[in-house]
Design an enzyme around this catalytic site. Structure first.
Site, short mmCIF file in Angstrom:
data_model
loop_
_atom_site.label_atom_id
_atom_site.label_comp_id
_atom_site.label_asym_id
_atom_site.label_seq_id
_atom_site.Cartn_x
_atom_site.Cartn_y
_atom_site.Cartn_z
N PHE A 149 0.80 -1.22 0.00
CA PHE A 149 0.00 0.00 0.00
C PHE A 149 0.84 1.27 0.00
O PHE A 149 0.37 2.32 -0.41
CB PHE A 149 -0.92 0.02 1.23
CG PHE A 149 -0.21 0.28 2.55
CD1 PHE A 149 0.10 1.56 2.95
CD2 PHE A 149 0.12 -0.78 3.38
CE1 PHE A 149 0.76 1.80 4.15
CE2 PHE A 149 0.78 -0.55 4.59
CZ PHE A 149 1.10 0.74 4.97
N LYS A 173 -1.39 -7.76 -8.71
CA LYS A 173 -2.31 -7.77 -7.58
C LYS A 173 -1.86 -6.67 -6.62
O LYS A 173 -0.99 -6.87 -5.77
CB LYS A 173 -2.31 -9.13 -6.87
CG LYS A 173 -3.62 -9.47 -6.12
CD LYS A 173 -4.02 -8.49 -5.04
CE LYS A 173 -3.14 -8.57 -3.82
NZ LYS A 173 -3.62 -7.61 -2.73
N GLU A 176 -5.18 -3.78 -1.74
CA GLU A 176 -6.60 -3.45 -1.78
C GLU A 176 -6.91 -2.19 -0.98
O GLU A 176 -8.03 -1.67 -1.03
CB GLU A 176 -7.43 -4.62 -1.25
CG GLU A 176 -7.25 -4.95 0.22
CD GLU A 176 -6.05 -5.83 0.52
OE1 GLU A 176 -6.01 -6.39 1.63
OE2 GLU A 176 -5.15 -5.93 -0.34
N SER A 226 6.00 -6.87 3.99
CA SER A 226 6.62 -7.16 5.28
C SER A 226 7.42 -8.46 5.22
O SER A 226 7.18 -9.32 4.36
CB SER A 226 5.55 -7.25 6.36
OG SER A 226 4.75 -8.41 6.16
N CYS A 281 9.87 1.27 3.35
CA CYS A 281 10.86 0.29 3.79
C CYS A 281 12.26 0.85 3.80
O CYS A 281 13.17 0.23 4.35
CB CYS A 281 10.79 -0.97 2.92
SG CYS A 281 11.31 -0.71 1.22
N GLU A 382 9.68 -3.64 12.97
CA GLU A 382 9.50 -2.60 11.95
C GLU A 382 8.20 -1.87 12.26
O GLU A 382 7.11 -2.41 12.04
CB GLU A 382 9.45 -3.21 10.55
CG GLU A 382 9.35 -2.17 9.46
CD GLU A 382 9.21 -2.76 8.07
OE1 GLU A 382 9.64 -2.10 7.10
OE2 GLU A 382 8.67 -3.87 7.94
#
Length: 499
Positions: A149, A173, A176, A226, A281, A382
């Site tokens: 995201f 993909k 969402e 992640s 990240c 994280e």
């Protein structure tokens, strides 16, 4: 309410599963859109469409592919503001940051435009009598990307432009949580002349992901997210015989030596820790202050952090926006709430922050934790939010050992005026990307992006030369033609003699 549907075969395809997910404006907390969540059957339809398109696209000329990519690059440039607006509306980042995201994605499209050079093979002539050996690279077939995201335009553009330039077809993909930017990218690709079925977008949750990981016609999976999910995707997709590049999480450190320009280091720490609300990240989430500079550095960081303006991305004066969801905001806040009990000094507490007129937004302020221990939750996990931890080390060696003990190895940086120390650092540090007086060492498009240890699963980094190698496979062709002046002499069953 607006509905975001799938993009399959060059057109919008309405969701058939009956399942939808909410898309929220993080600045207001209001659900503005619903996104169709694909079933396994819908994923299969996208893969089959891509498989059919590969029969033609995989045989297309490099000139035909680059013609489309050059046109695509021009359209992306012309629509960068529109793409950025979609990012602001669904992700929440400020408009300038969203524009920067589009610009970094464009770098990979530009790399793909030069694929004619990148796909040149190798040739050795006369390795034996009238024997030549050529090494070539060919596309894999249908490949898929699963993207996060936090960069809904940039990370997809790290994947599909190179994949399709190499002759593959692609099933994307996206997250969402903010799906509209990916749909816009697909629509512009069609406008640029990309044949139907070469790029497909399927929205979904775990059902869609699992369907891609197990699908027999998907040859490779690219993933950014992640570490726990990256590890899972690598294990499952590899077990199904797929090539995998899975980029995981990070805990990026910035080592500040006593000779560093502390004003420059503080500026860099604030930018790298709090930009994009820490939802990246490559964020610097841990500063390691060496020697006696810790107190002064923390004070300089605090002075700068207190001046950052937090507000909706639609406000051009905002420097940091909200977090993606209320649940994520609360999770980030929990690390700050528990920091003092685990030995940290809470210099700035950004929890409980609100913006007037947007009280229901997913707001959190900037938090700064000093004297953080390496066994605390705020350091080990994280956090993925605007929380900066400061740790102390007496020497350069102690600081490097601290950083190398982390299970993550995505990116790191050193701030110093000492060239010898910087050279030692870039060789001794265990991370995939290193900055010297550069806080966020994200490589340019023609170098590859990727970490070490628990920050990467798979053998290939993303984009650059590694990306091109990931989306192609090598083949070596050995050829011998008889000299036309010689008559056939019969069959020789012996092994070719090279000497």
């Amino acid at each position: 309410m607006k509905t975001v549907n799938h993009w399959i075969g060059g057109k919008t395809v309405e969701g058939a599963s009956g399942n939808y997910g909410p898309v929220t404006d993080p600045a207001t907390g209001e659900v503005t859109t619903q996104v169709a969540l694909a079933s396994a059957e819908e994923v299969d339809a996208a893969v089959q469409t891509a498989k059919t398109a590969f029969e033609t696209w995989g045989q297309s000329s490099l000139a035909a592919r680059t013609k489309v990519l050059f046109a695509y690059r021009a359209l992306l440039d012309a629509h960068r503001d529109a793409i950025a607006e979609l990012i602001v509306a669904e992700h929440g980042k400020v408009h300038s940051d969203a524009l920067g995201e589009v610009a970094r994605g464009l770098e990979i499209v530009e790399l793909a435009c030069g694929i004619t050079t990148q796909l040149k093979g190798e040739l050795s002539t006369s390795v034996s009598s009238r024997v030549d050996v050529a090494a070539i690279r060919q596309p894999l077939g249908v490949v898929a990307g699963i993207t996060p995201f936090n960069f809904p335009a940039m990370v997809p553009m790290w994947m599909f432009p190179l994949a399709i330039a190499c002759g593959n077809t692609f099933v994307l993909k996206p997250s969402e949580k903010d799906p509209s930017a990916s749909l816009k990218l697909a629509e512009l690709a069609k406008e640029a002349g990309l044949p139907d079925g070469v790029l497909n977008v399927v929205h979904g949750d775990k059902v869609a992901v699992d369907a891609l990981l197990a699908h027999p016609d998907v040859a490779a999976i690219s993933f950014v997210g992640s570490t726990p999910i990256a590890r899972h995707i690598h294990q499952v997709a590899s077990a199904h015989g797929k090539r995998v590049q899975a980029l995981g999480g990070a805990k990026n450190h910035m080592l500040v030596l006593p000779d560093a320009d502390l004003d420059a280091a503080a500026d860099a720490a604030v930018s790298a820790a709090y930009g994009s609300a820490g939802e990246r990240c490559m964020a610097i989430s841990a500063v390691v202050a060496v020697g006696s500079i810790g107190d002064e550095l923390v004070q300089k960081i605090r002075e700068r952090a207190e001046k950052i303006k937090i507000g909706p991305g639609t406000d051009p004066t905002s420097e940091m926006g909200p977090l993606i969801t209320a649940a994520h905001r609360d999770k980030v806040a929990s690390y700050v709430h528990g920091a003092a009990a685990q030995g940290a000094e809470v210099v700035l507490d950004g929890t409980g922050y609100t913006v007037g007129g947007y009280e229901n937004g997913h707001w959190i302020g900037l938090s700064l934790l000093d004297k953080v221990s390496t066994d605390s939750d705020a350091y080990r996990d994280e956090i993925f939010g605007p929380v900066l931890c400061v740790l102390r080390a007496e020497t350069y060696e102690e600081g490097v050992a601290l950083i190398n003990a982390s299970p993550f190895g995505n990116g790191t940086a050193i701030f110093t005026r000492d060239g010898g120390a910087a050279r030692r650092f870039q060789l001794e540090i265990e991370a995939g990307m290193v900055g010297v007086n550069v806080p966020i060492p994200v490589p340019v498009g023609y170098h590859s992006f990727g970490g070490w240890k628990d920050s990467l699963f798979g053998d290939h980094h993303i984009y650059g030369n590694d990306g091109i190698h990931f989306y192609t496979r090598g083949k070596v062709v050995t050829t011998r033609w008889p000299d036309p002046s010689e008559a056939p002499v019969g069959v020789d069953l012996g092994f070719p003699r090279n000497h």
